[in-house]
Design an enzyme around this catalytic site. Structure first.
Site, PDB file in Angstrom:
ATOM      1  N   TYR A 136       0.817  -1.210   0.000  1.00 46.03           N
ATOM      2  CA  TYR A 136       0.000   0.000   0.000  1.00 46.03           C
ATOM      3  C   TYR A 136       0.856   1.267   0.000  1.00 46.03           C
ATOM      4  CZ  TYR A 136      -4.722  -1.817   0.654  1.00 46.03           C
ATOM      5  OH  TYR A 136      -5.940  -2.399   0.468  1.00 46.03           O
ATOM      6  N   LYS A 186       2.504 -15.292   3.509  1.00 45.80           N
ATOM      7  CA  LYS A 186       2.791 -16.073   2.303  1.00 45.80           C
ATOM      8  C   LYS A 186       4.284 -16.377   2.316  1.00 45.80           C
ATOM      9  CE  LYS A 186       1.603 -17.868  -1.714  1.00 45.80           C
ATOM     10  NZ  LYS A 186       0.799 -19.107  -1.801  1.00 45.80           N
ATOM     11  N   ASP A 218      -3.440 -18.163   1.080  1.00 42.97           N
ATOM     12  CA  ASP A 218      -4.362 -18.897   0.198  1.00 42.97           C
ATOM     13  C   ASP A 218      -5.141 -19.939   0.989  1.00 42.97           C
ATOM     14  OD1 ASP A 218      -1.920 -20.213   0.541  1.00 42.97           O
ATOM     15  OD2 ASP A 218      -1.800 -20.962  -1.515  1.00 42.97           O
ATOM     16  N   ASP A 242      -6.930  -6.741   3.867  1.00 42.03           N
ATOM     17  CA  ASP A 242      -7.972  -6.079   3.058  1.00 42.03           C
ATOM     18  C   ASP A 242      -8.865  -7.134   2.418  1.00 42.03           C
ATOM     19  OD1 ASP A 242      -9.292  -3.983   1.597  1.00 42.03           O
ATOM     20  OD2 ASP A 242      -8.127  -4.584  -0.157  1.00 42.03           O
ATOM     21  N   ASP A 246     -12.975  -8.540   3.638  1.00 45.05           N
ATOM     22  CA  ASP A 246     -14.171  -8.522   2.775  1.00 45.05           C
ATOM     23  C   ASP A 246     -14.776  -9.919   2.703  1.00 45.05           C
ATOM     24  OD1 ASP A 246     -13.753  -5.817   2.161  1.00 45.05           O
ATOM     25  OD2 ASP A 246     -14.333  -6.104   0.063  1.00 45.05           O
TER      26      ASP A 246
HETATM   27  C1  IPM Z   1     -10.700  -0.849   3.093  1.00 51.28           C
HETATM   28  C2  IPM Z   1     -10.795  -0.283   1.723  1.00 51.28           C
HETATM   29  C3  IPM Z   1      -9.591   0.613   1.462  1.00 51.28           C
HETATM   30  C4  IPM Z   1      -8.355  -0.251   1.543  1.00 51.28           C
HETATM   31  C5  IPM Z   1      -9.628   1.419   0.164  1.00 51.28           C
HETATM   32  C6  IPM Z   1     -10.877   2.266   0.067  1.00 51.28           C
HETATM   33  C7  IPM Z   1      -8.410   2.266  -0.007  1.00 51.28           C
HETATM   34  O1  IPM Z   1     -10.909  -1.290   0.778  1.00 51.28           O
HETATM   35  O2  IPM Z   1     -10.654  -0.061   4.066  1.00 51.28           O
HETATM   36  O3  IPM Z   1     -10.686  -2.068   3.228  1.00 51.28           O
HETATM   37  O4  IPM Z   1      -7.963  -0.876   0.554  1.00 51.28           O
HETATM   38  O5  IPM Z   1      -7.768  -0.313   2.624  1.00 51.28           O
HETATM   39 MG    MG Z   2     -11.147  -3.227   1.610  1.00 50.72          MG
END
Ligand code: IPM
Ligand code: MG
Length: 352
Positions: A136, A186, A218, A242, A246
């Site tokens: 990042y 990893k 993975d 990240d 999700d």
């Molecule tokens: C998160 C989001 C952010 C990230 C984006 C919006 C930059 O996906 O907070 O998970 O990748 O960290």
């Molecule tokens: Mg995210």
């Protein structure tokens, strides 16, 4: 209690309105709100996604309540002017290196999970994601090679201090929960991950009461849908965290339910300074329609009360009010219901 309120883009302002109504209903003494523009809104009004005046508000605050950033009309802008730079810039400027993303299934939502109900029911985990390093924030760019080919690159790195400080957060979080920590990396391919693993193992010596395991990312992605109940606390780097967070959100039914706290080392008179945001984005497709589920934003407010203001009782009350709202069948479209943003917000306030 100075709170910077950065609602941002898309559904940000709508869900923030409901979170502020919940805060108002708690009637805590001494709350001072300072509003600032961020994201595409910041860019349009001030020419930058994180305008200096907004950064100053965030720096002066004890905690930052953050909605969402992201605006497709800004996609063609240079990267440093895109809405996402607001949140990345705040994480960096405030040294918020520890991102806590809890994922717990609310009773009654088993059928909304992408997983079989009996598997979904087991989920009760916390992802501790490093937030200030990794690909990042490394050197990045698109360059042209000698033969004219374009090459994109993002430099991945972690130094041992960065790993150590997030490892400590992971171990401490595990001590406060089920005493199990799984470090995800990893290391079979990446040197960055090898160092990560070495440092996590060194740090473990200070936490003999925590059981430490390691998993390749993975496999972790696979295990998260196969048997999520095996995880207590997961500690991992910025990029892996990240993605896995999700994924975890879908395991509990909706990304509209997941809150997060981003913490650093700054202590205020009330607690740890932090930034609190739902893990979902600005959802431009439903922005302005009063349809967005504000629960993740409200649950982020609860995390703020807990971590930045030492208000555990109020945090628990807010969380219980959200759980009761769901148990009473008041659900947004993301959960297969028909309740709108304001209706859900009012239902939470009523149950407080
Ligand atoms: C998160 C989001 C952010 C990230 C984006 C919006 C930059 O996906 O907070 O998970 O990748 O960290
Ligand atoms: Mg995210």
């Amino acid at each position: 209690m100075k709170i910077a309120v950065l609602a941002g883009d898309g559904i940000g302002p709508e869900i923030m309105e409901q979170a502020l109504a919940v805060l108002d209903a708690l009637a805590l003494p001494g709350v001072e709100l300072a509003h600032g523009d961020v994201g595409g809104t910041g860019y349009r009004k001030h020419g930058h996604p994180l305008p200096p005046e907004t950064l100053a508000i965030a720096k002066a605050a004890d905690a930052v309540l953050f909605g969402a950033v992201g605006d497709p009309s800004c996609d063609a802008l240079e990267r440093h002017l895109r809405p996402e730079q607001a949140i990345l810039g705040l994480r960096q400027a405030l040294t918020l290196f520890a991102n806590l993303r809890p994922a717990t299934l609310f009773p009654g939502l088993e059928d909304l999970s992408g997983l079989r109900p009996e598997i979904a029911r087991e989920i009760d985990l916390l992802i501790v994601r490093e937030l200030n390093g990794d690909v990042y924030f490394g050197e990045k760019g698109i360059r042209t090679l000698e033969d004219g080919r374009r090459q994109g690159f993002d430099f991945m790195s972690y130094d041992e201090n960065e790993v150590r400080r997030i490892a400590h957060v992971g171990f401490k979080a595990a001590q406060g929960r089920g005493k199990r920590l799984c470090s995800v990396d990893k290391a079979n391919v990446l040197e960055t991950s090898q160092l990560w693993r070495d440092v996590v193992i060194e740090t473990a010596k200070e936490y003999p009461d925590v059981e430490l395991t390691h998993m390749y990312v993975d496999n972790a992605a696979m295990q998260l849908v196969k048997a999520p109940g095996q995880f207590d606390v997961v500690v991992t780097g910025n990029l892996f965290g990240d993605i896995l967070s999700d994924q975890a959100s879908m395991c509990v039914g909706s990304i509209g339910l997941l809150a997060s706290a981003s913490l650093g080392e700054t202590q205020t008179q009330y607690g740890t300074k932090g930034l609190y945001e739902p893990i979902h984005g600005s959802a431009p497709d439903i922005a302005g329609q009063g349809k967005a589920n504000p629960m993740a934003m409200v649950l982020s407010l609860a995390m703020m009360l807990r971590h930045s203001f030492g208000r555990e009782a109020e945090a628990a009350r807010v969380e219980a009010a959200v759980a009761k709202t769901l148990a009473d069948g008041i659900k947004g479209g993301d959960l297969g219901g028909s309740a709108g943003t304001a209706e859900i917000g009012a239902a939470i306030v009523e149950r407080l």
